[in-house]
Design a protein around this motif. Structure first.
Motif, PDB file in Angstrom:
ATOM      1  N   MET A   1       0.850  -1.179   0.000  1.00 25.08           N
ATOM      2  CA  MET A   1       0.000   0.000   0.000  1.00 25.08           C
ATOM      3  C   MET A   1       0.894   1.240   0.000  1.00 25.08           C
ATOM      4  N   ILE A   2       0.481   2.223  -0.790  1.00 23.58           N
ATOM      5  CA  ILE A   2       1.209   3.486  -0.789  1.00 23.58           C
ATOM      6  C   ILE A   2       0.511   4.468   0.151  1.00 23.58           C
ATOM      7  N   ILE A   3       1.299   5.369   0.710  1.00 23.41           N
ATOM      8  CA  ILE A   3       0.763   6.420   1.579  1.00 23.41           C
ATOM      9  C   ILE A   3       1.017   7.756   0.896  1.00 23.41           C
ATOM     10  N   ILE A   4      -0.046   8.553   0.797  1.00 23.13           N
ATOM     11  CA  ILE A   4       0.022   9.864   0.149  1.00 23.13           C
ATOM     12  C   ILE A   4      -0.463  10.902   1.144  1.00 23.13           C
ATOM     13  N   LYS A   5       0.365  11.920   1.403  1.00 24.01           N
ATOM     14  CA  LYS A   5       0.016  12.923   2.404  1.00 24.01           C
ATOM     15  C   LYS A   5      -0.246  14.310   1.834  1.00 24.01           C
ATOM     16  N   ASN A   6       0.083  14.524   0.551  1.00 19.63           N
ATOM     17  CA  ASN A   6      -0.131  15.849  -0.038  1.00 19.63           C
ATOM     18  C   ASN A   6      -0.081  15.759  -1.560  1.00 19.63           C
ATOM     19  N   TYR A   7      -0.339  16.890  -2.191  1.00 18.24           N
ATOM     20  CA  TYR A   7      -0.373  16.933  -3.649  1.00 18.24           C
ATOM     21  C   TYR A   7       0.957  16.495  -4.252  1.00 18.24           C
ATOM     22  N   GLY A   8       2.045  16.991  -3.715  1.00 21.27           N
ATOM     23  CA  GLY A   8       3.363  16.674  -4.260  1.00 21.27           C
ATOM     24  C   GLY A   8       3.661  15.186  -4.249  1.00 21.27           C
ATOM     25  N   GLU A   9       3.327  14.531  -3.141  1.00 21.56           N
ATOM     26  CA  GLU A   9       3.533  13.083  -3.073  1.00 21.56           C
ATOM     27  C   GLU A   9       2.657  12.362  -4.089  1.00 21.56           C
ATOM     28  N   PHE A  10       1.428  12.820  -4.231  1.00 22.59           N
ATOM     29  CA  PHE A  10       0.509  12.213  -5.198  1.00 22.59           C
ATOM     30  C   PHE A  10       1.046  12.392  -6.614  1.00 22.59           C
ATOM     31  N   GLU A  11       1.470  13.596  -6.929  1.00 22.29           N
ATOM     32  CA  GLU A  11       1.944  13.924  -8.270  1.00 22.29           C
ATOM     33  C   GLU A  11       3.158  13.076  -8.671  1.00 22.29           C
ATOM     34  N   SER A  12       3.952  12.669  -7.696  1.00 21.01           N
ATOM     35  CA  SER A  12       5.149  11.875  -8.004  1.00 21.01           C
ATOM     36  C   SER A  12       4.798  10.521  -8.628  1.00 21.01           C
ATOM     37  N   TYR A  13       3.554  10.095  -8.529  1.00 29.44           N
ATOM     38  CA  TYR A  13       3.116   8.815  -9.099  1.00 29.44           C
ATOM     39  C   TYR A  13       2.521   8.961 -10.505  1.00 29.44           C
ATOM     40  N   LEU A  14       2.506  10.162 -11.051  1.00 23.98           N
ATOM     41  CA  LEU A  14       1.877  10.390 -12.353  1.00 23.98           C
ATOM     42  C   LEU A  14       2.428   9.424 -13.404  1.00 23.98           C
ATOM     43  N   GLY A  15       1.504   8.725 -14.067  1.00 21.49           N
ATOM     44  CA  GLY A  15       1.859   7.776 -15.112  1.00 21.49           C
ATOM     45  C   GLY A  15       2.328   6.429 -14.599  1.00 21.49           C
ATOM     46  N   LYS A  16       2.333   6.248 -13.289  1.00 18.60           N
ATOM     47  CA  LYS A  16       2.852   5.010 -12.699  1.00 18.60           C
ATOM     48  C   LYS A  16       1.733   4.138 -12.142  1.00 18.60           C
ATOM     49  N   GLU A  17       2.060   2.843 -12.043  1.00 13.95           N
ATOM     50  CA  GLU A  17       1.159   1.918 -11.361  1.00 13.95           C
ATOM     51  C   GLU A  17       1.155   2.270  -9.878  1.00 13.95           C
ATOM     52  N   LEU A  18      -0.022   2.310  -9.294  1.00 13.42           N
ATOM     53  CA  LEU A  18      -0.154   2.609  -7.865  1.00 13.42           C
ATOM     54  C   LEU A  18      -0.196   1.331  -7.036  1.00 13.42           C
ATOM     55  N   GLY A  19      -0.638   0.255  -7.642  1.00 13.17           N
ATOM     56  CA  GLY A  19      -0.675  -1.008  -6.931  1.00 13.17           C
ATOM     57  C   GLY A  19      -1.854  -1.861  -7.333  1.00 13.17           C
ATOM     58  N   THR A  20      -1.966  -2.983  -6.634  1.00 18.94           N
ATOM     59  CA  THR A  20      -3.014  -3.958  -6.866  1.00 18.94           C
ATOM     60  C   THR A  20      -3.603  -4.352  -5.524  1.00 18.94           C
ATOM     61  N   SER A  21      -4.910  -4.421  -5.462  1.00 19.48           N
ATOM     62  CA  SER A  21      -5.594  -4.810  -4.220  1.00 19.48           C
ATOM     63  C   SER A  21      -5.454  -6.311  -3.988  1.00 19.48           C
ATOM     64  N   GLY A  22      -5.965  -6.763  -2.856  1.00 25.97           N
ATOM     65  CA  GLY A  22      -6.084  -8.189  -2.611  1.00 25.97           C
ATOM     66  C   GLY A  22      -7.273  -8.754  -3.377  1.00 25.97           C
ATOM     67  N   TRP A  23      -7.361 -10.066  -3.391  1.00 25.22           N
ATOM     68  CA  TRP A  23      -8.465 -10.744  -4.056  1.00 25.22           C
ATOM     69  C   TRP A  23      -9.713 -10.717  -3.176  1.00 25.22           C
ATOM     70  N   HIS A  24     -10.863 -10.684  -3.835  1.00 26.50           N
ATOM     71  CA  HIS A  24     -12.157 -10.736  -3.148  1.00 26.50           C
ATOM     72  C   HIS A  24     -13.040 -11.728  -3.899  1.00 26.50           C
ATOM     73  N   THR A  25     -13.655 -12.659  -3.176  1.00 25.27           N
ATOM     74  CA  THR A  25     -14.569 -13.625  -3.778  1.00 25.27           C
ATOM     75  C   THR A  25     -15.979 -13.046  -3.803  1.00 25.27           C
ATOM     76  N   VAL A  26     -16.587 -13.039  -4.983  1.00 18.80           N
ATOM     77  CA  VAL A  26     -17.941 -12.522  -5.156  1.00 18.80           C
ATOM     78  C   VAL A  26     -18.915 -13.675  -4.942  1.00 18.80           C
ATOM     79  N   THR A  27     -19.668 -13.620  -3.855  1.00 18.22           N
ATOM     80  CA  THR A  27     -20.571 -14.708  -3.479  1.00 18.22           C
ATOM     81  C   THR A  27     -21.997 -14.439  -3.955  1.00 18.22           C
TER      82      THR A  27
END
Length: 153
Positions: A1-27
């Motif tokens: 998980m990434i942590i973002i505290k302000n605009y500048g930190e958020f902007e540093s990820y521009l064009g990049k993958e932020l991550g992938t969640s865990g799996w969830h089973t749809v019942t």
């Protein structure tokens, strides 16, 4: 998980993958609860016996909008955006459903930062999303979600 505290930190990820969640089973229970909440009881979602016989999928499938409604759940597994006054869901752009989610499938979300703009102190973040289905080549959907973040500083 990434942590973002302000605009500048958020902007540093521009064009990049932020991550992938865990799996969830749809019942089936989750599908039925969504059907009750949205008053959408179409048999292809809520009648396993009929779906086994008449559906081309031979099982019930989740509502497309159920899969979309899981976005916040998955997003919070990918990014912890902190130091906020508030967050607002602003929109969804270019969402396309590619493949149905069959009951008991596992799904997860991949996210990337597609765009970010500072609107007079409000951060407008456009997140490219793709909901993967375990064992399937095509995703359940792809698109972009737009959030407005009001950071404290």
């Amino acid at each position: 998980m990434i942590i973002i505290k302000n605009y500048g930190e958020f902007e540093s990820y521009l064009g990049k993958e932020l991550g992938t969640s865990g799996w969830h089973t749809v019942t089936q229970e989750q599908i039925n609860e969504f059907a009750h909440a949205t008053i959408d009881h179409q048999w292809i979602h809520t009648d396993p016996e009929r779906a086994a016989i008449e559906s081309p999928f031979k099982a019930t499938i989740a509502h497309g909008y159920l899969m979309v409604s899981l976005l916040p759940y998955f997003w919070h597994q990918i990014a912890d955006v902190q130091n906020l006054k508030m967050q607002i869901n602003y929109g969804i752009e270019g969402l396309r459903f590619s493949q149905p989610v069959i009951v008991n499938s596992q799904v997860r979300l991949k996210a990337r930062l597609a765009a970010i703009v500072n609107l007079r102190g409000v951060t407008k973040a456009t997140i490219g999303v793709e909901m993967e289905i375990d064992g399937q080549k095509k995703p359940a959907y792809v698109g972009e979600v737009v959030f407005l973040y009001h950071f404290l500083d």
